[in-house]
Design an enzyme around this catalytic site. Structure first.
Site, PDB file in Angstrom:
ATOM      1  N   LYS A 176       0.831  -1.208   0.000  1.00  0.00           N
ATOM      2  CA  LYS A 176       0.000   0.000   0.000  1.00  0.00           C
ATOM      3  C   LYS A 176       0.861   1.252   0.000  1.00  0.00           C
ATOM      4  CE  LYS A 176      -4.460  -1.570   1.064  1.00  0.00           C
ATOM      5  NZ  LYS A 176      -4.542  -2.771   1.894  1.00  0.00           N
ATOM      6  N   LYS A 210      -4.764 -12.439  -6.883  1.00  0.00           N
ATOM      7  CA  LYS A 210      -6.010 -12.683  -6.157  1.00  0.00           C
ATOM      8  C   LYS A 210      -7.107 -11.699  -6.553  1.00  0.00           C
ATOM      9  CE  LYS A 210      -5.488  -9.643  -2.250  1.00  0.00           C
ATOM     10  NZ  LYS A 210      -5.829  -9.326  -0.895  1.00  0.00           N
ATOM     11  N   LYS A 217     -10.559  -5.764  -4.445  1.00  0.00           N
ATOM     12  CA  LYS A 217     -11.331  -4.572  -4.834  1.00  0.00           C
ATOM     13  C   LYS A 217     -10.502  -3.611  -5.669  1.00  0.00           C
ATOM     14  CE  LYS A 217     -13.864  -5.026  -0.595  1.00  0.00           C
ATOM     15  NZ  LYS A 217     -13.894  -4.625   0.815  1.00  0.00           N
TER      16      LYS A 217
END
Ligand code: TYM
Length: 349
Positions: A112, A214, A217
């Protein structure tokens, strides 16, 4: 006494098949046998700065999706993280025992942080970039301490089992480490060491439809529980494949393995075997595989979608559920917080 189960999902949008198979479907199966608490992690969502106008509706969506998937508020405690102020206080206290280094080494943080700084490379050496970055791009401290907050969610309820997908295992490992560290620093046995729970199986990683990693979102490769039938079929039919096996018993490429993995989760073992055999003898037609997969996914998602549509506008019901849940979760959290305050030497005059 029943063992305590706690898990949550960030309020960042609608729930997808990764959330469903990694977490939600397990919540529903566990609620009869354990003392369960399931929550919506709205404070965690703040680490990526959601539009303030959207945050509340995201919380509401997930709440409706929890209920639509079958979590029963009479059996499990359902609450919103920010309704429990004790969590924020324990977050501050626990941070006194958490190392900056161990947080910086967490894979989810590195990922992130790279995104927030706009760095593409996989280089592990992002510490320099974070400290030395003088532009107005910054990595917020909330992102760094994300695992502390998650540990607090778990420890404040003294949970034993935490049903989550594979991607959350490192956070759980840190939670166990923080629990051990706190217990041994103060010579107490306050916090149990929580474990993931998968009904005896291995933790799942649900793949996306884009042939790579994977389902997530932020990857734009999701099938949502709320997807309309037509939209869902279209997504599955567009899933990335390859040119097909050229000779018998060829190795299976990643995009096709991903479709098989989705089938493992949604189709019958016979159906899966039939397509695996067809792959092995080169008679497979990916169009048929995708049609079958879409059918099997819809069998699971369509009834949930219908219930979501029924529940999501029933504001009175939704707020009753979370008010009752907050009351129960707060009472337990307040008790643990009081114990921690005393252990750490914080006393009232
Ligand atoms: P979040 O919101 O990213 O994901 C929620 C749950 O869905 C699972 N999941 C997946 N499982 C398998 N395959 C996938 N592709 C996939 N994508 C998502 C996640 O493993 C997770 O179980 N940090 C947590 C939220 C949280 C939490 C907690 C969880 C906050 N505090 C305390 C448990 C206990 C998170 O970001 O999940």
């Amino acid at each position: 006494m029943k063992e305590v189960v706690l898990s949550g999902i960030r309020a960042t949008g609608n729930l997808h098949l990764g959330n469903y198979f990694g977490a939600l479907s397990k919540f529903v199966r566990m609620q009869n046998d354990y003392d369960c608490l399931f929550f919506i992690a709205d404070l965690h969502a703040l680490t990526t700065h959601p539009d303030p106008k959207m945050l509340h509706s995201n919380v509401k969506n997930i709440l409706a999706e929890y209920l639509a998937a079958g979590i029963d508020p009479e059996k499990a405690t359902i609450f919103v993280q920010s309704d429990i102020p004790e969590i924020s206080e324990l977050y501050l206290l626990l941070n006194m025992h958490v190392g900056i280094g161990e947080l910086m080494r967490t894979a989810s943080f590195k990922d992130k942080a790279r995104k927030q700084l706009g760095i593409k490379s996989d280089s592990d050496d992002i510490e320099k970039e974070i400290i030395g970055n003088e532009s107005n791009k910054r990595v917020n401290a909330g992102l760094l301490t994300y695992p502390t907050l998650m540990a607090v969610d778990i420890l404040i309820q003294k949970a034993h089992k935490v049903p989550v997908g594979k991607d959350q295992e490192q956070h759980l490992e840190l939670t166990r480490r923080f629990a051990r560290r706190f217990n041994s620093f103060y010579g107490v046995e306050l916090f149990p060491e929580p474990e993931n729970f998968n009904f005896g199986g291995t933790p799942v990683k649900v793949p996306g439809l884009d042939g790579s990693g994977k389902m997530g979102k932020s990857e734009g490769n999701c099938i949502y529980l709320i997807d309309e039938e037509k939209v869902l079929r279209k997504k599955v039919m567009r899933a990335v494949t390859d040119e097909g096996p050229k000779e018998p018993n060829s190795p299976v490429s990643q995009p096709i393995q991903n479709l098989f993995t989705l089938m493992e989760l949604t189709s019958s073992p016979e159906t899966l075997q039939q397509f695996r055999d067809a792959y092995a003898d080169c008679s497979i037609r990916y169009g048929d595989l995708k049609k079958q997969l879409a059918e099997d996914i819809l069998r699971i998602t369509l009834p949930i979608r219908e219930r979501i549509l029924d529940i999501q506008n029933d504001d009175a019901y939704l707020s009753r559920v979370v008010r009752q849940g907050a009351e129960r979760a707060r009472e337990r959290a307040a008790k643990t917080l009081q114990e921690v305050r005393e252990i750490m030497g914080i006393r009232k005059f």
